[in-house]
Scaffold this motif. Structure first.
Motif, PDB file in Angstrom:
ATOM      1  N   ARG A   1      24.786  61.255  66.544  1.00  0.00           N
ATOM      2  CA  ARG A   1      25.095  60.247  65.507  1.00  0.00           C
ATOM      3  C   ARG A   1      25.823  60.833  64.306  1.00  0.00           C
ATOM      4  NH1 ARG A   1      19.658  56.682  66.169  1.00  0.00           N
ATOM      5  NH2 ARG A   1      20.502  55.316  67.769  1.00  0.00           N
ATOM      6  N   GLU A   2      25.698  62.152  64.093  1.00  0.00           N
ATOM      7  CA  GLU A   2      26.399  62.796  62.985  1.00  0.00           C
ATOM      8  C   GLU A   2      27.872  63.059  63.284  1.00  0.00           C
ATOM      9  OE1 GLU A   2      24.421  66.310  61.645  1.00  0.00           O
ATOM     10  OE2 GLU A   2      22.518  65.279  61.369  1.00  0.00           O
ATOM     11  N   ILE A   3      28.248  63.004  64.543  1.00  0.00           N
ATOM     12  CA  ILE A   3      29.635  63.265  64.938  1.00  0.00           C
ATOM     13  C   ILE A   3      30.490  62.045  64.610  1.00  0.00           C
ATOM     14  CG2 ILE A   3      31.167  63.769  66.893  1.00  0.00           C
ATOM     15  CD1 ILE A   3      28.708  65.119  68.247  1.00  0.00           C
ATOM     16  N   GLU A   4      31.647  62.297  64.056  1.00  0.00           N
ATOM     17  CA  GLU A   4      32.605  61.242  63.728  1.00  0.00           C
ATOM     18  C   GLU A   4      32.852  60.363  64.970  1.00  0.00           C
ATOM     19  OE1 GLU A   4      37.274  61.417  62.612  1.00  0.00           O
ATOM     20  OE2 GLU A   4      35.952  62.901  61.715  1.00  0.00           O
ATOM     21  N   PRO A   5      32.908  59.024  64.818  1.00  0.00           N
ATOM     22  CA  PRO A   5      32.990  58.120  65.972  1.00  0.00           C
ATOM     23  C   PRO A   5      34.085  58.418  67.003  1.00  0.00           C
ATOM     24  CG  PRO A   5      32.547  56.872  64.001  1.00  0.00           C
ATOM     25  CD  PRO A   5      32.808  58.287  63.558  1.00  0.00           C
TER      26      PRO A   5
ATOM     27  N   ALA B   1      29.509  75.646  68.620  1.00  0.00           N
ATOM     28  CA  ALA B   1      28.110  75.872  68.239  1.00  0.00           C
ATOM     29  C   ALA B   1      27.322  74.559  68.303  1.00  0.00           C
ATOM     30  CB  ALA B   1      28.036  76.475  66.843  1.00  0.00           C
ATOM     31  N   LEU B   2      27.923  73.479  67.848  1.00  0.00           N
ATOM     32  CA  LEU B   2      27.287  72.164  67.920  1.00  0.00           C
ATOM     33  C   LEU B   2      27.135  71.738  69.387  1.00  0.00           C
ATOM     34  CD1 LEU B   2      26.175  69.544  66.757  1.00  0.00           C
ATOM     35  CD2 LEU B   2      28.544  68.771  66.434  1.00  0.00           C
ATOM     36  N   PHE B   3      28.150  71.984  70.178  1.00  0.00           N
ATOM     37  CA  PHE B   3      28.105  71.652  71.595  1.00  0.00           C
ATOM     38  C   PHE B   3      26.960  72.401  72.291  1.00  0.00           C
ATOM     39  CE2 PHE B   3      29.735  72.085  76.009  1.00  0.00           C
ATOM     40  CZ  PHE B   3      29.734  70.742  76.334  1.00  0.00           C
TER      41      PHE B   3
ATOM     42  N   ASP C   1      16.267  68.605  72.650  1.00  0.00           N
ATOM     43  CA  ASP C   1      15.506  67.502  73.241  1.00  0.00           C
ATOM     44  C   ASP C   1      16.193  66.188  72.868  1.00  0.00           C
ATOM     45  OD1 ASP C   1      14.780  66.780  70.603  1.00  0.00           O
ATOM     46  OD2 ASP C   1      12.881  67.829  70.725  1.00  0.00           O
ATOM     47  N   ASP C   2      15.753  65.085  73.465  1.00  0.00           N
ATOM     48  CA  ASP C   2      16.418  63.797  73.267  1.00  0.00           C
ATOM     49  C   ASP C   2      16.465  63.359  71.806  1.00  0.00           C
ATOM     50  OD1 ASP C   2      17.040  63.530  75.912  1.00  0.00           O
ATOM     51  OD2 ASP C   2      15.523  62.023  76.357  1.00  0.00           O
ATOM     52  N   ARG C   3      15.374  63.517  71.092  1.00  0.00           N
ATOM     53  CA  ARG C   3      15.337  63.068  69.690  1.00  0.00           C
ATOM     54  C   ARG C   3      16.356  63.833  68.840  1.00  0.00           C
ATOM     55  NH1 ARG C   3       9.794  62.302  66.639  1.00  0.00           N
ATOM     56  NH2 ARG C   3       9.808  60.592  68.106  1.00  0.00           N
ATOM     57  N   THR C   4      16.402  65.143  69.008  1.00  0.00           N
ATOM     58  CA  THR C   4      17.357  65.962  68.263  1.00  0.00           C
ATOM     59  C   THR C   4      18.781  65.643  68.695  1.00  0.00           C
ATOM     60  OG1 THR C   4      15.705  67.721  68.098  1.00  0.00           O
ATOM     61  CG2 THR C   4      18.002  68.339  67.682  1.00  0.00           C
ATOM     62  N   LYS C   5      18.969  65.479  69.993  1.00  0.00           N
ATOM     63  CA  LYS C   5      20.296  65.176  70.525  1.00  0.00           C
ATOM     64  C   LYS C   5      20.840  63.872  69.942  1.00  0.00           C
ATOM     65  CE  LYS C   5      20.729  66.567  74.663  1.00  0.00           C
ATOM     66  NZ  LYS C   5      20.633  66.731  76.114  1.00  0.00           N
ATOM     67  N   ILE C   6      19.992  62.850  69.866  1.00  0.00           N
ATOM     68  CA  ILE C   6      20.405  61.569  69.288  1.00  0.00           C
ATOM     69  C   ILE C   6      20.863  61.759  67.846  1.00  0.00           C
ATOM     70  CG2 ILE C   6      19.579  59.298  68.530  1.00  0.00           C
ATOM     71  CD1 ILE C   6      17.731  59.353  71.036  1.00  0.00           C
ATOM     72  N   ALA C   7      20.085  62.489  67.067  1.00  0.00           N
ATOM     73  CA  ALA C   7      20.437  62.721  65.662  1.00  0.00           C
ATOM     74  C   ALA C   7      21.751  63.482  65.540  1.00  0.00           C
ATOM     75  CB  ALA C   7      19.311  63.476  64.966  1.00  0.00           C
ATOM     76  N   LEU C   8      21.932  64.498  66.372  1.00  0.00           N
ATOM     77  CA  LEU C   8      23.167  65.294  66.317  1.00  0.00           C
ATOM     78  C   LEU C   8      24.386  64.463  66.729  1.00  0.00           C
ATOM     79  CD1 LEU C   8      21.891  68.636  67.889  1.00  0.00           C
ATOM     80  CD2 LEU C   8      22.556  68.257  65.501  1.00  0.00           C
TER      81      LEU C   8
END
Length: 117
Positions: free
Chosen positions: A39-43, A21-23, A30-37
């Motif tokens: 960054r929330e993923i474990e490194p 679902a996250l994928f 969009d780019d702004r949302t994608k960046i935020a998402l």
């Protein structure tokens, strides 16, 4: 974060390292949302996602976007020399179009116009 649901299409097919679902949300954001998402993923999962996408031609741009938000160390741990390659290519690709992205696009080279005489 919810445990990842994985689907494999074949015996040797790698499973998506994050929840499907996250994928799917990443693919249509969009780019702004994608960046935020991203960054929330474990490194380490983020680095695995970059490699997962890189190995699929149609997901190469997403791979560069994810890799641009990864630490070089994580990409190297997960992908070895391939992690280094993806990191370098993600810097050259300038994966995010917006100014808020982690990288900025290089200005193109312009040639001086010759004087007509």
């Amino acid at each position: 974060m919810a445990p990842a649901r994985t689907i494999t299409n074949g015996l040797n097919e790698a499973a998506c390292p994050i929840d499907l679902a996250l994928f799917a949300l990443l693919l249509r954001s969009d780019d702004r949302t994608k960046i935020a998402l991203i960054r929330e993923i474990e490194p380490v999962l983020r680095a695995r996602l970059a490699l997962f996408c890189y190995n699929r031609g149609h997901l190469r741009q997403l791979a560069f976007q994810v890799a641009s938000l990864c630490e070089m160390r994580d990409l190297r741990i997960v992908g070895g020399t391939m992690g280094d390659v993806i990191a370098e290519q993600s810097r050259e690709a300038a994966p995010f179009a917006s100014e808020e992205g982690p990288t900025t696009r290089r200005k193109g080279v312009t040639l001086a116009r010759t004087a007509m005489g």
